[in-house]
Design a protein around this motif. Structure first.
Motif, PDB file in Angstrom:
ATOM      1  N   GLY A   1       0.793  -1.219   0.000  1.00  0.00           N
ATOM      2  CA  GLY A   1       0.000   0.000   0.000  1.00  0.00           C
ATOM      3  C   GLY A   1       0.827   1.271   0.000  1.00  0.00           C
ATOM      4  O   GLY A   1       0.289   2.360  -0.223  1.00  0.00           O
TER       5      GLY A   1
ATOM      6  N   ALA B   1       1.731   1.969  -3.922  1.00  0.00           N
ATOM      7  CA  ALA B   1       0.665   2.908  -3.605  1.00  0.00           C
ATOM      8  C   ALA B   1      -0.643   2.574  -4.318  1.00  0.00           C
ATOM      9  O   ALA B   1      -1.727   2.858  -3.813  1.00  0.00           O
ATOM     10  CB  ALA B   1       1.112   4.325  -3.958  1.00  0.00           C
ATOM     11  N   GLY B   2      -0.522   1.962  -5.467  1.00  0.00           N
ATOM     12  CA  GLY B   2      -1.728   1.652  -6.224  1.00  0.00           C
ATOM     13  C   GLY B   2      -2.726   0.828  -5.434  1.00  0.00           C
ATOM     14  O   GLY B   2      -3.938   0.966  -5.613  1.00  0.00           O
TER      15      GLY B   2
ATOM     16  N   SER C   1      -3.638   1.055  -2.443  1.00  0.00           N
ATOM     17  CA  SER C   1      -4.541   1.793  -1.559  1.00  0.00           C
ATOM     18  C   SER C   1      -5.611   2.542  -2.355  1.00  0.00           C
ATOM     19  O   SER C   1      -6.509   3.136  -1.780  1.00  0.00           O
ATOM     20  CB  SER C   1      -3.755   2.704  -0.619  1.00  0.00           C
ATOM     21  N   TRP C   2      -5.532   2.509  -3.654  1.00  0.00           N
ATOM     22  CA  TRP C   2      -6.617   3.025  -4.505  1.00  0.00           C
ATOM     23  C   TRP C   2      -7.670   1.955  -4.817  1.00  0.00           C
ATOM     24  O   TRP C   2      -8.764   2.292  -5.262  1.00  0.00           O
ATOM     25  CB  TRP C   2      -6.047   3.476  -5.859  1.00  0.00           C
ATOM     26  N   MET C   3      -7.315   0.711  -4.655  1.00  0.00           N
ATOM     27  CA  MET C   3      -8.145  -0.366  -5.212  1.00  0.00           C
ATOM     28  C   MET C   3      -9.331  -0.743  -4.326  1.00  0.00           C
ATOM     29  O   MET C   3      -9.271  -0.613  -3.107  1.00  0.00           O
ATOM     30  CB  MET C   3      -7.296  -1.632  -5.360  1.00  0.00           C
ATOM     31  N   PRO C   4     -10.356  -1.299  -4.961  1.00  0.00           N
ATOM     32  CA  PRO C   4     -11.389  -1.989  -4.188  1.00  0.00           C
ATOM     33  C   PRO C   4     -10.743  -3.181  -3.475  1.00  0.00           C
ATOM     34  O   PRO C   4      -9.760  -3.759  -3.956  1.00  0.00           O
ATOM     35  CB  PRO C   4     -12.377  -2.469  -5.252  1.00  0.00           C
ATOM     36  N   ALA C   5     -11.354  -3.572  -2.358  1.00  0.00           N
ATOM     37  CA  ALA C   5     -10.749  -4.593  -1.510  1.00  0.00           C
ATOM     38  C   ALA C   5     -10.549  -5.909  -2.254  1.00  0.00           C
ATOM     39  O   ALA C   5      -9.540  -6.597  -2.067  1.00  0.00           O
ATOM     40  CB  ALA C   5     -11.615  -4.810  -0.266  1.00  0.00           C
TER      41      ALA C   5
ATOM     42  N   GLN D   1      -9.885  -6.396  -5.300  1.00  0.00           N
ATOM     43  CA  GLN D   1      -8.735  -6.306  -6.195  1.00  0.00           C
ATOM     44  C   GLN D   1      -7.433  -6.331  -5.388  1.00  0.00           C
ATOM     45  O   GLN D   1      -6.436  -6.905  -5.818  1.00  0.00           O
ATOM     46  CB  GLN D   1      -8.874  -5.007  -7.000  1.00  0.00           C
TER      47      GLN D   1
ATOM     48  N   ALA E   1      -4.569   3.993   5.240  1.00  0.00           N
ATOM     49  CA  ALA E   1      -4.090   3.718   3.888  1.00  0.00           C
ATOM     50  C   ALA E   1      -4.900   2.625   3.204  1.00  0.00           C
ATOM     51  O   ALA E   1      -4.959   2.567   1.982  1.00  0.00           O
ATOM     52  CB  ALA E   1      -2.620   3.322   3.930  1.00  0.00           C
TER      53      ALA E   1
ATOM     54  N   SER F   1      -8.615   0.193   3.605  1.00  0.00           N
ATOM     55  CA  SER F   1      -9.900   0.055   4.287  1.00  0.00           C
ATOM     56  C   SER F   1      -9.910  -1.222   5.121  1.00  0.00           C
ATOM     57  O   SER F   1      -9.098  -2.136   4.890  1.00  0.00           O
ATOM     58  CB  SER F   1     -11.026  -0.004   3.260  1.00  0.00           C
ATOM     59  N   PRO F   2     -10.811  -1.320   6.070  1.00  0.00           N
ATOM     60  CA  PRO F   2     -10.923  -2.553   6.847  1.00  0.00           C
ATOM     61  C   PRO F   2     -11.075  -3.789   5.964  1.00  0.00           C
ATOM     62  O   PRO F   2     -10.425  -4.806   6.202  1.00  0.00           O
ATOM     63  CB  PRO F   2     -12.170  -2.310   7.702  1.00  0.00           C
ATOM     64  N   ASP F   3     -11.884  -3.705   4.933  1.00  0.00           N
ATOM     65  CA  ASP F   3     -12.056  -4.873   4.069  1.00  0.00           C
ATOM     66  C   ASP F   3     -10.764  -5.241   3.372  1.00  0.00           C
ATOM     67  O   ASP F   3     -10.419  -6.413   3.225  1.00  0.00           O
ATOM     68  CB  ASP F   3     -13.135  -4.599   3.014  1.00  0.00           C
TER      69      ASP F   3
ATOM     70  N   ARG G   1      -6.223   8.738  -2.041  1.00  0.00           N
ATOM     71  CA  ARG G   1      -6.316   7.280  -1.896  1.00  0.00           C
ATOM     72  C   ARG G   1      -6.533   6.860  -0.456  1.00  0.00           C
ATOM     73  O   ARG G   1      -6.773   5.689  -0.189  1.00  0.00           O
ATOM     74  CB  ARG G   1      -5.062   6.608  -2.460  1.00  0.00           C
ATOM     75  N   PHE G   2      -6.422   7.781   0.486  1.00  0.00           N
ATOM     76  CA  PHE G   2      -6.527   7.431   1.893  1.00  0.00           C
ATOM     77  C   PHE G   2      -7.930   7.708   2.450  1.00  0.00           C
ATOM     78  O   PHE G   2      -8.638   8.596   1.974  1.00  0.00           O
ATOM     79  CB  PHE G   2      -5.514   8.224   2.717  1.00  0.00           C
ATOM     80  N   LEU G   3      -8.258   6.956   3.487  1.00  0.00           N
ATOM     81  CA  LEU G   3      -9.486   7.233   4.241  1.00  0.00           C
ATOM     82  C   LEU G   3      -9.172   8.255   5.326  1.00  0.00           C
ATOM     83  O   LEU G   3      -8.238   8.059   6.118  1.00  0.00           O
ATOM     84  CB  LEU G   3      -9.982   5.957   4.916  1.00  0.00           C
TER      85      LEU G   3
ATOM     86  N   PRO H   1     -12.707   3.986  -4.306  1.00  0.00           N
ATOM     87  CA  PRO H   1     -13.760   2.971  -4.200  1.00  0.00           C
ATOM     88  C   PRO H   1     -14.046   2.535  -2.758  1.00  0.00           C
ATOM     89  O   PRO H   1     -15.218   2.391  -2.384  1.00  0.00           O
ATOM     90  CB  PRO H   1     -13.214   1.788  -5.012  1.00  0.00           C
ATOM     91  N   GLU H   2     -13.012   2.287  -1.976  1.00  0.00           N
ATOM     92  CA  GLU H   2     -13.267   1.812  -0.618  1.00  0.00           C
ATOM     93  C   GLU H   2     -13.869   2.912   0.250  1.00  0.00           C
ATOM     94  O   GLU H   2     -14.737   2.655   1.091  1.00  0.00           O
ATOM     95  CB  GLU H   2     -11.985   1.257   0.010  1.00  0.00           C
TER      96      GLU H   2
ATOM     97  N   LYS I   1     -17.522   2.931  -0.567  1.00  0.00           N
ATOM     98  CA  LYS I   1     -18.242   1.800   0.021  1.00  0.00           C
ATOM     99  C   LYS I   1     -18.429   1.993   1.524  1.00  0.00           C
ATOM    100  O   LYS I   1     -19.526   1.816   2.078  1.00  0.00           O
ATOM    101  CB  LYS I   1     -17.455   0.508  -0.250  1.00  0.00           C
TER     102      LYS I   1
ATOM    103  N   TYR J   1      -9.548   3.470 -10.199  1.00  0.00           N
ATOM    104  CA  TYR J   1     -10.258   2.234 -10.548  1.00  0.00           C
ATOM    105  C   TYR J   1     -11.750   2.523 -10.633  1.00  0.00           C
ATOM    106  O   TYR J   1     -12.280   3.322  -9.848  1.00  0.00           O
ATOM    107  CB  TYR J   1      -9.977   1.135  -9.514  1.00  0.00           C
TER     108      TYR J   1
END
Lengths: 462, 462, 462, 462
Positions: free
Chosen positions: A143, A178-179, A181-185, A187, A218, A220-222, B215-217, B245-246, B249, B268
């Protein structure tokens, strides 16, 4: 040396075996084929021809130490990263692994570094081609970008053409940068699964907190849960880097096995509920502890980093440290730093630490003594402090069948000290002998090829 | 004018009443005491002495428009924030609220700005002391620092002494700033409860994504839930700002009532599951939509911001926009911008937008037409586009008993256009008449005291 | 007060008249119509009805002081320049001219500032509309850009749109800015001729050294000669700003009438030949002298500016100061600074000076006392120090027929001190009475409209 | 090859001998022992056994070319200077000297570079150990700091610890750096005398203009005169770098032998008097000339450097170029640049030049053709253009007894072109054969050890 000897007996020292058992005076430790074959009172030891005897009377023997968080390549300035890139990163890493071994660390956990070079050095050490601390490694912190990305030290890469900065960063990131931390969980899960399968790492580390912008999450929980699950599915431990209370809570809930600087909770103290959880689960916490002298000097400077008042952060951290210790949390010794060359002393990033600060926590090979002193200062029992750099680290990393205590069957990694470490933590710095895998290390030769440690006078640039 | 008139009848226009009902040709709308008293076919209208008649033959009448996201003070450069600080921020905000009213926006939702000045202007407008769009306001975006903090435009504050930078930022942050993203969730709850109770805001906005480091929460799921619960407990809607995305969500799961630029998912695309949720719940999405011309120009530049490739972000966004529209998501027109003075044209931050870019989305009073055109270009039904700037915004903000449609009992806010907006979105820009609370606005006088809009020639600094 | 009085006699003080004559105890100074009408022993004074008597027994009376180098607007941070721009620069300048008058400076030489505002204040003072020090002014330093240009403090303008930066700079440069250092000498001559003729300045100042890049010459010898000739042709004195040995030599050869900080020779001491020349010609040197305490603190910090080690520069300067004093050079008291508001204390540019440094030389109204103490410390005769802030300044600026001494016919500008300035320079700071043009100043009222001096508590931004 | 041959005859080409004489068709040039032994009509040449004959029918033969200003190490980015430091600067310099030789430059004048490495390469070339252009070198530009100092490219050293930046700079400065522009002229003289005596340089170059802050004089007239006198006393030529009209005039008056970019006069055209002087004295002017295409592209971008509008500077320069050519000034071809590696293409400093600009003047080995085309475009006679890169450079540097023309007794340096250079300057780029010191160069082998020129694909960092 006895040519017939197939075993070595270390006789006469006070043995502190890393299990928490009380010290045993006038003890014997017998090593055979790189493993511990026997321990007990020296009086009960029976000498035979095939046992070489090493007299350690007056010494204290402890297990080979483990550092729960090192960065064998941490001096990420341009003069280092560009001049020793890329083959020669191996040389820097090897030097650092010899600096740690010389200091009694038979095993180190590298939690962030250039993957390929780290693996090459690890494998050379394991193959017996190179003397050095045994290395377990994480590669990148999932991340995060590389050392010259905004997540770490972008200023050190300033002046570099973007393509050069990117190329340096890629030594670290290897597709889990770093990419992620942009992604859906979901992915993130796919990427981590592929990384775990192919990268050759030993354990998984990811960013719960943003590294540079510490108040943010950085991942998400998921995404965190997905990473932990993938690590576990591959038989690896998973650890997270946290710097704020919610990131800490989230990552505990995600099921991590180890907290990197879990004692760090930014501008607010660790909530009681989180503290309770850490204590109850005995969740390993790699911490960096600062001595009184260091904390005082640090606070006097009130440094800021990315806009955060780190003087205040350190005061909060110190309060957390005391509560964790009081409650009996499972702390692990961790330096979280590396080896620095002479040019660091004038750098705006490292300079003040290298020169003016007392009990500086940034140097492999030296700063662990300050950690141990700091632990005692904050109320830790001396035996607990010893476990923090031996058994506890091994357990936290799932390596306790191999290392961490001086018990029969484990690797014959031991350190003989010139003074009682339980009496005075400075004695950890008075190393008389280091044995790794049953082999006595010629410490005077280390590091064999000094690069960063060779001093100003030998640095041709200066 | 008929002195005996207590009502006004707007006769002869085609009425599009904002309920989604088909247009009614040759209609009548009667306003009395600031409210809609009657609507129907002009033929059914019976004139009496106490009804003043306004002939709108050939016009199209729509409800007074609403903008779901404005920043009445957005030109945060030093020359604006320092020169018009602090009393005079009112002057800038009043000017902006008149720019929007002149363009047909009888109601605007200010989602980030200097709280006290915004409230003063809002209250003066409500008290009838000032002509301007009706304002609902959020004050700060909870969890973000002020305009010159690292979360927004730190470069604009460079050169300022830190105490000045802090002072400017405090106009925005009001105790719910960056500090909240450091806090444990329960402490966030306490702070938000206090803020909601005492601040005089109309709705709650918070940061799910970090604003600058997208990209961060910025806030954990628990913290987000706490904020939403506190908003609801106080009878307010809660909305979040998301950019990945995260974060999207997580904030939907936290129960927000409205998504600010929920169409923005960074590098994404929006996952299908998230899209489904937005559509099924008809969760209002304030979006900024770009025309083809703008998107093309934007991508040609491939701007980066805090290290992120915004060309790519906008391509992803555009794909999301099309999917949201195709699936019938409830979009809201939102400019997310403000009024800019002439000095913006040379600024490195705003400059390229102010000067070279076609269909620039940043200007209150003009850019909404581009939004509406962009919506049509991406497949939105013209009637849906109209609802996106009328009824939907009112519903999303829980203000649909008052505004958003031309139904009996609601506020008499209406706009007469010189062309059919369903035939060509450019007709939204051809405003013939604006009525707010039953009062016809003298648009030519607006803004009454031009500051930022007075042009280069009148700017004494230039 | 005696209504019939047309003259005022100041009786009983010890008179130090600024001519270099020994102090006269129990003296009388008679002022009439704003001029000195008579001075002598009090015993020789004959009271008449038309003479009002002011008893100054126990005081020391000296001429109204002159400062050879002030910047009535020096706090060039964005929060000052933008908030008080442009009309209100007058307000800041008026405040500063009242700060100086209150401290006993009846005349100040403003050597760099916003021309039009300075002139307006000067003219209001001269017309009796405003109480304040008498101002002579240079406007811009010919060849330099404005305050936010690279020649001065570009960092203070960072964050500003270029057009705003340019607009601020133009308040200073007025067509004799940085462009002149690009020009051929003959073109410089034309521009300066036009400026001298039309600008309304009182004397000419130009850059021999580059201001920010101090090792460079900003204007060639021919250009410097052209400027001096044009100044003289217009009946004005010409002075230059120098910071390095060759710039100093070149400008002396160009025929300047006054050296601004001629004691500053960068990294190398003033060559003997240059020193000889300054001494032989009695070329006036406006200097800034630092006390021992200040020099020590300054050197401990070793500040750098544009890459130059200013600790070393100040050690060199101090050596020059001692040699100039020893040789009897004609030094002039000069602060070279201004009035600072509370925001300066946190600024990276001014901060350290405003808060931590002893005997800070940057504050009008206070720092001149440090200058005088520093002069004594470096071996200057107390009477010579007094002349450095009275007669010598007047002579150097060609104003000695009007001001600088308490001789019959000159302006009735005098200061009564509560202690003997020749005994202890701190007594210059113990002002009992200031008379300018024969009018007693109500010092308690000054500054009448505090802006920068009103303190943190009153600063609405803080 | 004829083993008995001790001479070589180049037969059949059109000879343009660099003396300004008209071309001689079907000529012969005979080289013996590295020198020109005979030239004349081929018909007059008598073949003997000891003469090897090389058929150059259809070619044009010109003297080996000379570049009056190269920087064999110019790509001063961190990735180059740190990775190839210090021994390997030789490797970079050798590569560049082979790039130039391959292009037909048998002699190059290096006017700024790392002294020791340059000397080593020069000496290896002279000793016949290395194939490459003959090098004459100046080392540092007296009065300037090194490449990462504020005088050149400080941004390229950002991120480096100060001690590293200093160490890199010292490769260039060698005690005649920025400090000299602080010194009194007599001290400059002493330093330069010592440098000239001990450094091993071939000619002296100093800064009349500040390099980065181009409107300023870096050295006073007296200092300049002292430098010129010391150079002449040591039998060397002296040249100066100028960028503004007064710096140009001053340095001509100081007696320099050569002007580096004397065509550059900043924001104002060269005064007629200065132009007259250059023409009358036939003072050699090394210039960089831009083609129409390049000038147009450059002006479209209007780049600024250190606050100066370089678009305007280039328009002025172009006007000067035309006037110098029209008046018959003695211009010298000069690239003033070097060899760039692939990383330059993304650098903010070099990038735009490396990629987008037509007829880029920065590349050794290519850009001289653009210079020659630009000269023709601006009205230069083709023969004069040829002399600008042959005889004139040799004369200007006092090397005309050795090189610059194809006359008997001179070094046998010649280039055979595939087209008539007087007909089309592009033919200078169509090199068929290069002979240096009578040796035919195997151009295909050059550079022998590509470093910067090996291309992206071979660069391990990318």
């Amino acid at each position: 040396m006895n040519d017939m000897a197939t075993s070595t007996a270390y006789l006469g020292a006070t043995l502190i075996d890393g299990t928490g058992a009380p010290p045993l005076r006038d003890a014997a430790v017998v090593a055979r084929d790189g493993r511990i074959a026997w321990t007990g009172p020296a009086a009960a030891f029976e000498a035979t021809d095939d046992v070489r005897v090493v007299d350690l009377a007056g010494k204290h023997v402890i297990p080979g130490m483990l550092d729960a968080n090192v960065h064998l390549l941490q001096h990420c300035d341009a003069d280092v990263l560009l001049r020793y890139e890329p083959g020669a990163y191996d040389e820097l890493i090897a030097e650092a692994a010899q600096v740690t071994l010389r200091a009694g660390f038979t095993t180190v956990m590298d939690t962030w570094g250039p993957l390929e070079a780290l693996k090459r050095v690890r494998d050379r050490v394991n193959a017996g081609e190179l003397t050095g601390s045994r290395i377990y490694l994480a590669g990148n912190i999932i991340g995060n970008g590389g050392p010259w990305s905004p997540d770490f030290y972008p200023d050190l890469g300033m002046g570099g053409a973007p393509c050069v900065v990117d190329a340096v960063n890629r030594h670290w990131t290897h597709n889990v940068g770093a990419g992620l931390s942009w992604m859906p969980a979901e992915q993130v899960r796919e990427e981590v699964r592929a990384y775990v399968a192919a990268s050759g790492i030993d354990f998984v580390k990811f960013a719960s907190s943003s590294h540079a912008f510490s108040r943010f999450l950085a991942l998400s929980p998921d995404a965190q849960r997905a990473i932990v699950e993938e690590a576990h599915a591959a038989g690896m431990t998973a650890q997270a880097c946290t710097q704020a209370p919610e990131a800490l809570k989230v990552t505990i809930e995600a099921g991590v096995d180890l907290l990197q600087h879990g004692n760090l909770t930014g501008l607010y103290p660790m909530p009681d509920a989180t503290l309770d959880l850490i204590v109850e689960r005995q969740l390993p916490c790699a911490t960096f502890l600062f001595t009184e002298r260091h904390t005082e000097a640090f606070n006097a400077r009130r440094p800021t980093w990315h806009g955060t008042d780190w003087g205040r952060v350190m005061i909060i951290k110190d309060g957390n440290d005391r509560r964790l210790i009081e409650r009996g949390a499972k702390l692990l010794l961790a330096n979280d730093m590396g080896v620095f060359g002479p040019t660091a002393s004038t750098s705006s990033l490292w300079g003040p630490y290298q020169t003016d600060m007392p009990d500086v926590p940034t140097h492999l090979g030296r700063s662990h003594v300050f950690w141990l002193r700091a632990a005692i200062e904050r109320g830790m029992d001396p035996m607990a402090a010893l476990l923090a750099t031996t058994r506890n680290v091994a357990e936290a990393y799932g390596r306790d069948r191999e290392v961490g205590t001086l018990e029969v069957g484990k690797r014959a990694d031991l350190v003989a000290l010139d003074g009682d470490p339980l009496a005075d933590p400075d004695h950890y710095g008075r190393v008389a002998l280091v044995v790794k895998d049953g082999v006595e290390i010629d410490r005077e030769r280390l590091p064999e090829h000094p690069v960063l440690t060779r001093g100003v006078e030998a640095n041709h640039l200066l």
